[in-house]
Design an enzyme around this catalytic site. Sequence first.
Site, mmCIF file in Angstrom:
data_model
loop_
_atom_site.group_PDB
_atom_site.id
_atom_site.type_symbol
_atom_site.label_atom_id
_atom_site.label_comp_id
_atom_site.label_asym_id
_atom_site.label_seq_id
_atom_site.Cartn_x
_atom_site.Cartn_y
_atom_site.Cartn_z
ATOM 1 N N GLU A 581 0.695 -1.255 -0.039
ATOM 2 C CA GLU A 581 0.000 0.097 0.083
ATOM 3 C C GLU A 581 0.865 1.280 -0.042
ATOM 4 O O GLU A 581 0.540 2.199 -0.678
ATOM 5 C CB GLU A 581 -1.050 -0.038 1.250
ATOM 6 C CG GLU A 581 -1.929 -0.837 0.917
ATOM 7 C CD GLU A 581 -3.158 -0.177 -0.031
ATOM 8 O OE1 GLU A 581 -3.158 0.745 -0.322
ATOM 9 O OE2 GLU A 581 -4.123 -1.111 -0.256
ATOM 10 N N SER A 582 1.884 1.424 0.822
ATOM 11 C CA SER A 582 2.687 2.399 1.070
ATOM 12 C C SER A 582 4.097 2.500 0.837
ATOM 13 O O SER A 582 4.843 3.539 1.006
ATOM 14 C CB SER A 582 2.269 3.202 2.578
ATOM 15 O OG SER A 582 2.958 2.434 3.440
#
Length: 715
Positions: A581-582
Amino acid sequence: MPKRLQHRVRPLQLILLLSLGLVALVAGLFWSGRRGGEEFPPQADDSDAVAALSLGPSRQQDELERLAEGPASADRDRAAYLLAVQAIADGQPDEAMARLDPVRPRSSHIGGYILLAQAQAQNLAGNDAEAQDLYQQILQDFPEDPLAAEALYALGEQDPQLWDQALAEFPRHPRSAEIALQRLETQPNDPDLLRVLSTHLYLENFTELLDRRVSQHRERLTPEDWETIAFGYWEKTLYGKAGNAYARAANTPRNLYRTARGLQLGGERNRARQRYRILIQAFPEAEETATGLLRLAEMVDSPREAIPLLDQVIANFPNQAAEALLLRSQMLGELGSSQSAQQARQSVLTQYSNSDTAAEIRWQNAQNAAQQGNLRQAWDWAKQLLTENPDSEDAPQAAFWIGKWAQGLNRRDDAEAAFTALLQRYPESYYAWRAASFLGWNVGTFTTVRSLTPTVRDLAERPRLPAGSDLTRELYALGMDEAAWRRWQMEFPDPMNPTVAEQYTEGLMLQVIGDYLDSLFMLSSLGWRDDPEELAEYEAFKAEPAYWYSLYPFPYREPILRWSEARQLDPLLTVALIRQESRFMPKIRSVANAVGLMQVLPETADWIAAQRDEAPPTSLTDPDDNIRLGTLYLDYTHNEYNNNTLFALASYNAGPGNVDRWISRFSFNDPDVFVSQIPFPETQGYISSVMGNYWNYLRLYNPEIQEKLEQIRDE
């Protein structure tokens, strides 16, 4: 950049928990040089001081004190320095000075560190005059070493001319960037300050600084300036701006290619086509021209216009001829020449059998046969792919389906052998997880993985820096990560064209400053090269466990473990999702306004907190708060789908409405088939990426799976 890397575009830019958590870092404290002449001691990696850092806190302290109080040696100096650093971090200057007193800077291999630590301790004690003398001694003894930039920075707070000297002599040093940023507050458009900052890509406001330089000083920028600016934009994935900047740089094959590609990605198709043609005409034999011809062939108005461009690639660039042949077959198909199209595809298989393009065709053929129910033919195509293209991106998937199709043909021994071979040959693949699951390993399935509680061991392996000076490697081995990073900024000779070792080192150093986004891209793209010697060097790094730990780091370990336990989630599933995700960037924000490590939408955070009667979010950029609410929502998505992680992840990525429609449309008789039927390529990739991450964290951090993999490697 590497030959292939210069053409490729980063995905969400795609390692090791670099901080050992044992030595407090004091900014700017760990810089040194050598007076020259004395022999550098054996590498710190093999020293007793470094070995002490792997011990528990109390044993570590005892061992360092024993070494520091021993006879004069390199390890005595290292231990004394580490203890002094800790004392300074704890606000104990007298303790620090006492630790350093036995060390003679002029005879120590880390003499510069000793002087700088002594100066810092004197500052902390309020003895400014003594500190000033020590900084002056650093300038006298190490005038050309990066250590001098630290002294100039400290002394320049009283004498601005010394800051001028730092900017002039050490423009790439992080201290010079700090100086430039401070001065920019009162001189916001100063061209010299903006020029210095144009090479410091790690700055949070880097692209804003580039924009300012372009807007305020466009007419006075040289072609070399434009290339520096273009490279910065390219690295930050601002390809449209990069293309326009490269257009003003010198006409080299790479610059012309990136001009065209940047404009293409920026939506300026007509200008992009024009620039590709300039590249082709100016450098007809350059490697970049082959890629330019392929890009242009995909952009022209008709298949008839594309075919001559592809013929140029086939005739002049054998390394990319297979790709051109496949594109040619597609163009011929659009023109209705099905027989010629088929001949072109067959030419790829016969003339370029070992190419990635041939692997792509074989895998397409295997999938087509499987869809028609001809599992034997599908199995044959997949086997052929593994034989001819074992290093292709399609090979792990083909290896897995060989096992699945063997099951469908009631050849259970062949299936087991295929799954075992996959684990031996492609242990880092998502499909290795699926194979391990089929073999009955304790790795979970899509319906059981959420509730697993695997043992998660502490990180044990840390890579040696493959590039950099002896001093930089010394700093890194001692856990002085920020110091190593600062020195590396001065030693990295050509960031635009790194060697394999330099790119690996840069990837590790980016983690020091928390830039996992760029770090993971640098490390994952290490093999994007064509030169056989470079590829061999990459394979050597890849064979070391430390490389994989650097590629699958475990920052934010404590809150991940704590909140995963609170939600009854497998902690390795949580870290796997965060990596996807990040890339472990706590302040990252998506175009949809998803925030932080687990990319939580503010409105979703408010809703799920209210639903579960938990405190509302305080700050989604705070790692603990983000993981608290992200795991809460991941728990919710699992509960909504009866703890089916496939559906939970698909919902996390694409939303529950889409998942409900897919379940209704495709059913769930076979999870692997279901994934392949998801009509959103992004969600397909998301599931395999998260679960591939999960598998890699499991094989690296769980001793049970490590042992099983070692056993089959030895078979």
